[in-house]
Motif scaffolding. Structure first.
Motif, mmCIF file in Angstrom:
data_model
loop_
_atom_site.group_PDB
_atom_site.id
_atom_site.type_symbol
_atom_site.label_atom_id
_atom_site.label_comp_id
_atom_site.label_asym_id
_atom_site.label_seq_id
_atom_site.Cartn_x
_atom_site.Cartn_y
_atom_site.Cartn_z
ATOM 1 N N UNK A 48 -1.595 -4.362 8.184
ATOM 2 C CA UNK A 48 -2.484 -4.870 9.233
ATOM 3 C C UNK A 48 -3.892 -4.307 9.175
ATOM 4 N N UNK A 49 -4.102 -3.225 8.440
ATOM 5 C CA UNK A 49 -5.442 -2.649 8.303
ATOM 6 C C UNK A 49 -6.200 -3.253 7.123
ATOM 7 N N UNK A 50 -5.661 -4.324 6.542
ATOM 8 C CA UNK A 50 -6.260 -5.066 5.421
ATOM 9 C C UNK A 50 -6.759 -4.165 4.286
ATOM 10 N N UNK A 51 -5.933 -3.188 3.921
ATOM 11 C CA UNK A 51 -6.231 -2.304 2.792
ATOM 12 C C UNK A 51 -5.046 -2.321 1.832
ATOM 13 N N UNK A 52 -5.333 -1.941 0.596
ATOM 14 C CA UNK A 52 -4.237 -1.702 -0.341
ATOM 15 C C UNK A 52 -4.140 -0.198 -0.547
ATOM 16 N N UNK A 53 -2.962 0.295 -0.960
ATOM 17 C CA UNK A 53 -1.744 -0.416 -1.300
ATOM 18 C C UNK A 53 -0.846 -0.599 -0.076
ATOM 19 N N UNK A 54 0.213 -1.368 -0.296
ATOM 20 C CA UNK A 54 1.307 -1.472 0.665
ATOM 21 C C UNK A 54 2.582 -1.701 -0.136
ATOM 22 N N UNK A 55 3.701 -1.433 0.478
ATOM 23 C CA UNK A 55 4.980 -1.706 -0.181
ATOM 24 C C UNK A 55 5.916 -2.382 0.798
ATOM 25 N N UNK A 56 6.917 -3.057 0.258
ATOM 26 C CA UNK A 56 8.086 -3.501 1.022
ATOM 27 C C UNK A 56 9.308 -3.009 0.261
ATOM 28 N N UNK A 57 10.112 -2.203 0.936
ATOM 29 C CA UNK A 57 11.356 -1.688 0.357
ATOM 30 C C UNK A 57 12.490 -2.587 0.834
ATOM 31 N N UNK A 58 13.094 -3.315 -0.091
ATOM 32 C CA UNK A 58 14.171 -4.239 0.283
ATOM 33 C C UNK A 58 15.501 -3.537 0.490
ATOM 34 N N UNK A 59 15.562 -2.246 0.129
ATOM 35 C CA UNK A 59 16.799 -1.487 0.303
ATOM 36 C C UNK A 59 16.515 -0.135 0.966
ATOM 37 N N UNK A 60 16.049 -0.135 2.214
ATOM 38 C CA UNK A 60 15.790 1.147 2.886
ATOM 39 C C UNK A 60 17.088 1.907 3.128
ATOM 40 N N UNK A 61 16.957 3.204 3.302
ATOM 41 C CA UNK A 61 18.132 4.075 3.396
ATOM 42 C C UNK A 61 19.006 3.761 4.601
ATOM 43 N N UNK A 62 18.424 3.178 5.649
ATOM 44 C CA UNK A 62 19.241 2.889 6.834
ATOM 45 C C UNK A 62 20.035 1.594 6.713
ATOM 46 N N UNK A 63 19.878 0.895 5.575
ATOM 47 C CA UNK A 63 20.636 -0.325 5.368
ATOM 48 C C UNK A 63 20.155 -1.512 6.181
ATOM 49 N N UNK A 64 19.020 -1.360 6.844
ATOM 50 C CA UNK A 64 18.513 -2.426 7.693
ATOM 51 C C UNK A 64 17.651 -3.419 6.941
ATOM 52 N N UNK A 65 16.846 -4.137 7.705
ATOM 53 C CA UNK A 65 15.965 -5.158 7.149
ATOM 54 C C UNK A 65 14.930 -4.514 6.233
ATOM 55 N N UNK A 66 14.318 -5.287 5.330
ATOM 56 C CA UNK A 66 13.259 -4.747 4.470
ATOM 57 C C UNK A 66 12.190 -4.034 5.291
ATOM 58 N N UNK A 67 11.717 -2.925 4.742
ATOM 59 C CA UNK A 67 10.766 -2.061 5.444
ATOM 60 C C UNK A 67 9.403 -2.149 4.776
ATOM 61 N N UNK A 68 8.389 -2.529 5.552
ATOM 62 C CA UNK A 68 7.019 -2.607 5.054
ATOM 63 C C UNK A 68 6.254 -1.351 5.452
ATOM 64 N N UNK A 69 5.449 -0.851 4.532
ATOM 65 C CA UNK A 69 4.643 0.342 4.788
ATOM 66 C C UNK A 69 3.248 0.154 4.218
#
Length: 215
Positions: A48-69
């Protein structure tokens, strides 16, 4: 699988350095900031801060939905904790790595970034601003050089996320009007990281995605 939203800037290099060192599988999604692709609505949902980098982890440790950072320092810390790599396990070593990670995020990165802007990109040359940021960059290099005396890496003998955060901001030292010969401990550290195979792979990725990055 890690989806890496990336461009060939110092902050972008931090994450490709980690992913190459850790051997994590990842897909690269180039975000060409010279074309303002960082403002695309679909990217703003991730960063949301319109900067790079960013990631999406499709397998976060909590087993939940993909996590964006977003935010490169937060991403490095997340990946280190996810993998258990490149962050000291002991209390004092961990805090040393983290304080230098934040030193880069709050000091070296912003000051060197302003150095780049006024030296290389500003439409008008402002001598006061150029001198201010060149001098502050030199001060920060001196602080870091002193810290590296008698140690291989930022947190001692082990390579860590702090080294990965700082190294890409030293790569353009010539843009910053800094001579590494003036900082012998930093120069030795810089050469050691440059020679790492993962570093070579990370910077080869940059040349593949953005060929002018070689310059």
């Amino acid at each position: 699988m890690i989806d890496l939203y990336y461009w060939t800037t110092p902050n972008g290099h931090k994450i490709s350095l980690f992913l190459e060192e850790a051997g994590l599988p990842y897909r690269v999604h180039p975000i060409n900031i010279s074309k303002n692709e960082q403002f695309a609505p679909e990217y703003l949902k991730i960063s949301p801060n319109n900067k790079i980098p960013a990631i999406v982890d499709s397998q976060p440790a909590d087993g939940g939905a993909p996590l964006a950072l977003f935010e490169s320092g937060a991403i490095l810390l997340y990946l280190a904790e996810k993998t258990g790599q490149f962050i000291p396990a002991d209390l004092r070593g961990r805090q040393e790595a983290l304080q230098w990670l934040f030193w880069q995020m709050g000091g070296l990165g912003p000051m060197a970034g302003q150095n780049h802007h006024f030296n290389r990109f500003a439409a008008e040359k402002v001598p006061y601003a150029i001198k201010r940021y060149v001098d502050e960059t030199a001060r920060l290099y001196g602080v870091f050089d002193k810290h590296l005396s008698g140690r291989d890496f930022v947190a001692g003998s082990a390579y860590s996320i702090a080294d990965m955060a700082i190294y890409p901001w030293i790569v353009p030292h010539q843009w910053q009007e800094q001579n590494l010969d003036d900082f012998p401990h930093l120069q030795r550290w810089f050469a050691a990281i440059k020679a790492r195979p993962a570093t070579e792979r990370a910077y080869a990725l940059a040349e593949q995605i953005n060929p002018p990055a070689r310059k």
